[in-house]
Design an enzyme around this catalytic site. Structure first.
Site, short mmCIF file in Angstrom:
data_model
loop_
_atom_site.label_atom_id
_atom_site.label_comp_id
_atom_site.label_asym_id
_atom_site.label_seq_id
_atom_site.Cartn_x
_atom_site.Cartn_y
_atom_site.Cartn_z
N HIS A 98 0.81 -1.24 -0.12
CA HIS A 98 -0.16 0.12 0.05
C HIS A 98 0.86 1.20 0.07
CE1 HIS A 98 0.63 -1.43 3.99
NE2 HIS A 98 0.71 0.02 4.39
N HIS A 100 0.90 5.04 0.96
CA HIS A 100 0.49 6.15 1.60
C HIS A 100 0.49 7.56 0.94
CE1 HIS A 100 0.31 4.13 5.60
NE2 HIS A 100 1.29 3.26 5.17
P1 5GP Z 1 1.50 0.36 7.30
O1 5GP Z 1 2.09 0.69 8.71
O2 5GP Z 1 1.43 -0.94 6.98
O3 5GP Z 1 2.26 0.95 6.30
O4 5GP Z 1 0.23 0.93 7.15
C1 5GP Z 1 -1.12 0.38 7.61
C2 5GP Z 1 -2.27 1.24 7.46
O5 5GP Z 1 -3.37 0.63 7.02
C3 5GP Z 1 -2.22 2.22 8.67
O6 5GP Z 1 -2.06 3.60 8.51
C4 5GP Z 1 -3.73 1.83 9.26
O7 5GP Z 1 -4.33 2.92 9.87
C5 5GP Z 1 -4.35 1.43 7.99
N1 5GP Z 1 -5.38 0.50 8.16
C6 5GP Z 1 -5.30 -0.69 9.00
N2 5GP Z 1 -6.47 -1.15 8.82
C7 5GP Z 1 -7.29 -0.82 8.14
C8 5GP Z 1 -8.71 -0.95 7.97
O8 5GP Z 1 -9.47 -1.90 8.08
N3 5GP Z 1 -9.25 0.14 7.09
C9 5GP Z 1 -8.52 1.12 6.65
N4 5GP Z 1 -9.21 2.04 5.87
N5 5GP Z 1 -6.96 1.37 6.91
C10 5GP Z 1 -7.00 0.54 7.60
#
Ligand code: 5GP
Ligand code: ZN
Length: 137
Positions: A98, A100
């Site tokens: 993903h 951001h």
């Molecule tokens: P990472 O730390 O893996 O780069 O970011 C994961 C992101 O996914 C986090 O910013 C978190 O808030 C978001 N996230 C986690 N679970 C969900 C979800 O169920 N729905 C949405 N829309 N975002 C999520």
């Protein structure tokens, strides 16, 4: 299907979707770092960026580029910080690629990408460059 982003892609879990096409889905982060924090994900479940198929990689980056202006303008932001936590060791919490996109404003208190690194540099640039070039296929 245990991956939460796969479930959002499949429409099994609700999310505030901003864009959906044959390769990619973009939706608002449920715990935004700033208003307008968007996540762009490939439909295919792939944990890390380097494992993406070329077609999915193209579509992912094209979509990030396509969204950058609308996200910024919709929030009246001055810019966006765009980044990927790529691998568990980097803080990636969801093992589905993903990107951001986070809107930014002057004086918003957040730093640049440079501020997350303590700069513990041990090796010379030519040596590092050669090592990377040797690994390219
Ligand atoms: P990472 O730390 O893996 O780069 O970011 C994961 C992101 O996914 C986090 O910013 C978190 O808030 C978001 N996230 C986690 N679970 C969900 C979800 O169920 N729905 C949405 N829309 N975002 C999520
Ligand atoms: Zn997934």
């Amino acid at each position: 299907m245990s991956c939460i982003f796969c479930r959002i892609v499949a429409g099994e879990v609700p999310a505030e979707i901003v864009l959906r096409d044959s390769e990619v889905v973009a939706f608002l982060d449920v715990q935004p770092l700033a208003d307008g924090h968007v996540l762009v994900v490939p439909r295919a479940h792939v944990a890390q960026l380097e494992d993406l198929e070329p077609r999915a990689a193209d579509a992912l980056f094209r979509t990030v580029v396509r969204l950058a202006r609308p996200v910024r303008e919709a929030l009246g932001a001055a810019g966006t910080t765009i980044g990927v936590n790529n691998g568990e060791a980097t803080g990636q919490t969801i093992a589905h690629v993903h990107v951001h996109i986070v809107p930014r404003w002057p004086g918003d208190g957040a730093g640049s990408i440079h501020t997350i690194f303590p700069r513990h540099i041990k090796r010379k640039l030519p040596e590092v460059g050669a090592a990377i070039r040797d690994r390219m296929t």
